[in-house]
Design a protein around this motif. Structure first.
Motif, PDB file in Angstrom:
ATOM      1  N   ALA A  95       0.923  -1.229  -0.157  1.00 44.49           N
ATOM      2  CA  ALA A  95      -0.058   0.071   0.000  1.00 44.49           C
ATOM      3  C   ALA A  95       1.028   1.228   0.107  1.00 44.49           C
ATOM      4  O   ALA A  95       0.604   2.126  -0.658  1.00 44.49           O
ATOM      5  N   VAL A  96       2.005   1.392   0.784  1.00 47.03           N
ATOM      6  CA  VAL A  96       2.784   2.249   0.766  1.00 47.03           C
ATOM      7  C   VAL A  96       3.571   2.824  -0.849  1.00 47.03           C
ATOM      8  O   VAL A  96       3.477   3.817  -1.084  1.00 47.03           O
ATOM      9  N   PHE A  97       3.884   1.762  -1.349  1.00 49.55           N
ATOM     10  CA  PHE A  97       4.531   1.672  -2.725  1.00 49.55           C
ATOM     11  C   PHE A  97       3.406   2.107  -3.648  1.00 49.55           C
ATOM     12  O   PHE A  97       3.690   3.114  -4.341  1.00 49.55           O
ATOM     13  N   VAL A  98       2.359   1.559  -3.435  1.00 51.48           N
ATOM     14  CA  VAL A  98       1.068   2.144  -4.478  1.00 51.48           C
ATOM     15  C   VAL A  98       0.769   3.521  -4.277  1.00 51.48           C
ATOM     16  O   VAL A  98       0.527   4.107  -5.222  1.00 51.48           O
ATOM     17  N   ASP A  99       0.598   4.038  -3.034  1.00 48.55           N
ATOM     18  CA  ASP A  99       0.205   5.262  -2.702  1.00 48.55           C
ATOM     19  C   ASP A  99       1.139   6.196  -2.982  1.00 48.55           C
ATOM     20  O   ASP A  99       1.334   7.233  -3.743  1.00 48.55           O
ATOM     21  N   GLN A 100       2.496   6.047  -2.892  1.00 45.45           N
ATOM     22  CA  GLN A 100       3.587   6.849  -2.700  1.00 45.45           C
ATOM     23  C   GLN A 100       4.096   6.829  -4.245  1.00 45.45           C
ATOM     24  O   GLN A 100       4.498   8.201  -4.668  1.00 45.45           O
ATOM     25  N   GLN A 101       4.150   6.013  -4.794  1.00 53.78           N
ATOM     26  CA  GLN A 101       4.578   5.880  -6.278  1.00 53.78           C
ATOM     27  C   GLN A 101       3.763   5.796  -7.375  1.00 53.78           C
ATOM     28  O   GLN A 101       3.970   6.108  -8.442  1.00 53.78           O
ATOM     29  N   GLY A 102       2.423   5.600  -7.119  1.00 56.37           N
ATOM     30  CA  GLY A 102       1.252   5.726  -8.035  1.00 56.37           C
ATOM     31  C   GLY A 102       1.346   4.461  -8.877  1.00 56.37           C
ATOM     32  O   GLY A 102       1.024   4.206 -10.108  1.00 56.37           O
ATOM     33  N   LEU A 103       1.840   3.086  -8.286  1.00 56.95           N
ATOM     34  CA  LEU A 103       2.055   2.005  -8.933  1.00 56.95           C
ATOM     35  C   LEU A 103       0.642   1.224  -8.639  1.00 56.95           C
ATOM     36  O   LEU A 103       0.080   1.490  -7.705  1.00 56.95           O
ATOM     37  N   LYS A 104       0.571   0.227  -9.330  1.00 56.63           N
ATOM     38  CA  LYS A 104      -0.532  -0.867  -9.305  1.00 56.63           C
ATOM     39  C   LYS A 104      -0.080  -1.675  -8.535  1.00 56.63           C
ATOM     40  O   LYS A 104       1.162  -2.077  -8.409  1.00 56.63           O
ATOM     41  N   ARG A 105      -1.112  -2.424  -7.746  1.00 54.55           N
ATOM     42  CA  ARG A 105      -0.518  -3.404  -6.661  1.00 54.55           C
ATOM     43  C   ARG A 105      -0.078  -4.602  -7.151  1.00 54.55           C
ATOM     44  O   ARG A 105       0.938  -5.181  -6.712  1.00 54.55           O
ATOM     45  N   GLU A 106      -0.280  -4.986  -8.544  1.00 54.34           N
ATOM     46  CA  GLU A 106      -0.003  -6.165  -9.247  1.00 54.34           C
ATOM     47  C   GLU A 106       1.648  -5.723  -9.479  1.00 54.34           C
ATOM     48  O   GLU A 106       2.398  -6.818  -9.788  1.00 54.34           O
ATOM     49  N   GLU A 107       2.107  -4.588  -9.441  1.00 55.83           N
ATOM     50  CA  GLU A 107       3.659  -4.327 -10.059  1.00 55.83           C
ATOM     51  C   GLU A 107       4.440  -4.469  -8.903  1.00 55.83           C
ATOM     52  O   GLU A 107       5.660  -4.812  -9.027  1.00 55.83           O
ATOM     53  N   ILE A 108       3.999  -4.583  -7.451  1.00 58.77           N
ATOM     54  CA  ILE A 108       4.657  -4.712  -6.324  1.00 58.77           C
ATOM     55  C   ILE A 108       5.008  -6.073  -6.104  1.00 58.77           C
ATOM     56  O   ILE A 108       4.100  -6.891  -5.435  1.00 58.77           O
ATOM     57  N   LEU A 109       6.133  -6.766  -6.879  1.00 53.22           N
ATOM     58  CA  LEU A 109       6.338  -8.319  -6.674  1.00 53.22           C
ATOM     59  C   LEU A 109       7.488  -8.322  -5.695  1.00 53.22           C
ATOM     60  O   LEU A 109       8.220  -7.244  -5.120  1.00 53.22           O
ATOM     61  N   TYR A 110       7.267  -9.568  -4.836  1.00 52.52           N
ATOM     62  CA  TYR A 110       8.277  -9.844  -3.815  1.00 52.52           C
ATOM     63  C   TYR A 110       9.962  -9.614  -4.433  1.00 52.52           C
ATOM     64  O   TYR A 110      10.669  -9.054  -3.444  1.00 52.52           O
ATOM     65  N   SER A 111      10.173 -10.090  -5.343  1.00 53.10           N
ATOM     66  CA  SER A 111      11.333  -9.976  -6.198  1.00 53.10           C
ATOM     67  C   SER A 111      11.699  -8.891  -6.857  1.00 53.10           C
ATOM     68  O   SER A 111      12.903  -8.542  -7.465  1.00 53.10           O
ATOM     69  N   ALA A 112      10.815  -7.817  -6.943  1.00 51.55           N
ATOM     70  CA  ALA A 112      10.896  -6.568  -7.676  1.00 51.55           C
ATOM     71  C   ALA A 112      12.108  -5.679  -6.806  1.00 51.55           C
ATOM     72  O   ALA A 112      12.354  -5.767  -5.805  1.00 51.55           O
TER      73      ALA A 112
END
Length: 121
Positions: A95-112
């Motif tokens: 949620a922090v990455f989605v909100d802070q960076q405007g990313l989609k939750r699907e983009e936040i992968l464990y290995s990213a």
């Protein structure tokens, strides 16, 4: 560490009521590294391959005040918030990455990789 990265670290510290030292932050290269660092600080056993929940947590400014997360001096969160679960930590981090960076939750992968894959400078 760029401004985006500093903001993500600061927001993470406020949300989880933890302190992340500069050397710890610079050692983080992937979302997995960051998740494991947060879990270690919260004394939570991390999941090996977390899957993001369909609904991410949101914390409004009013809730932040209630949870004492908007103060400059971290205070323990109220008992109804603790303990953090492994899944709860993962979802909140996403949620922090989605909100802070405007990313989609699907983009936040464990290995990213945070810089290369997610574009955090």
């Amino acid at each position: 560490m760029g401004l985006d990265a500093v903001e993500i670290v600061k927001r993470t510290e406020e949300l989880f009521v933890i302190t992340i030292e500069d050397d710890e932050a610079t050692a983080v290269g992937t979302v997995e590294d960051f998740y494991n660092l947060i879990c270690r600080k919260l004394n939570v056993t991390p999941l090996q391959s977390p899957v993001t929940s369909a609904k991410l947590p949101t914390i409004t400014h009013k809730e932040k005040k209630f949870l004492f997360l908007s103060t400059h001096t971290p205070l323990p969160a109220p008992p109804e918030v603790l303990p953090w679960s492994s899944q709860g930590v993962w979802d909140a981090l996403v949620a922090v990455f989605v909100d802070q960076q405007g990313l989609k939750r699907e983009e936040i992968l464990y290995s990213a990789r945070i810089v290369e894959d997610l574009g955090v400078d």
